[in-house]
Design a protein around this motif. Sequence first.
Motif, PDB file in Angstrom:
ATOM      1  N   LEU A   4       0.840  -1.198   0.000  1.00  0.00           N
ATOM      2  CA  LEU A   4       0.000   0.000   0.000  1.00  0.00           C
ATOM      3  C   LEU A   4       0.880   1.256   0.000  1.00  0.00           C
ATOM      4  N   PHE A   5       1.921   1.256   0.835  1.00  0.00           N
ATOM      5  CA  PHE A   5       2.843   2.393   0.851  1.00  0.00           C
ATOM      6  C   PHE A   5       3.560   2.517  -0.491  1.00  0.00           C
ATOM      7  N   CYS A   8       1.115   4.145  -2.984  1.00  0.00           N
ATOM      8  CA  CYS A   8       0.889   5.565  -2.683  1.00  0.00           C
ATOM      9  C   CYS A   8       2.126   6.402  -3.003  1.00  0.00           C
ATOM     10  N   PHE A  12       2.237   9.142  -6.059  1.00  0.00           N
ATOM     11  CA  PHE A  12       2.458  10.550  -5.725  1.00  0.00           C
ATOM     12  C   PHE A  12       3.838  11.012  -6.159  1.00  0.00           C
TER      13      PHE A  12
END
Length: 183
Positions: A4-5, A8, A12
């Motif tokens: 998940l990190f 993200c 970004f």
Amino acid sequence: MTRLFDLCFAFFGLVVLSPVLLLLWVIGWFDNRSPLFLQERVGQHQQPFVLVKFRTMRPDTASVATHLADASAVTPFGRFLRRTKLDELPQLWNVLRGEMSLVGPRPCLFNQAELIAERAALGVFSARPGITGLAQVQGIDMSTPALLAKTDAEMLSSLGLWDYFRFIFMTVLGKGAGDRVRS
């Protein structure tokens, strides 16, 4: 949780850094007319994937591990990219695609038989390869296959969120020299 990190940060990172990526691509175009470097690497479970980086060596350089390449193959702009680690930024695309993680063992070439054997024996290929990791921040590169595989296995056996963020921050702050090019 780290996936998940990865998603993200990669998403970004690509969005926020897109002006920097574009600028580096344009400078790379003027440097060698081939700003992106695509190379098949060994991924998770020894599956092939195409790694994307900014080119730091002349386009006619042989496809060998960095420590086997001649230093004269590195362009002046390539030296800057390597020193600042900006050549690694396009790998955020590999992270977004699920081929890599931000933190993991650096993906090797299929012709690095000794490293592949060492990593396979230690179960390193069970993880996604990464942009950075313990070996990178300690300055261990692919010129020492047994030590690299051992360090990768050590990292994977205890990798938690704290280490995930620690290795990323250490890399961003300039820790580790990256793969050496022979002089």
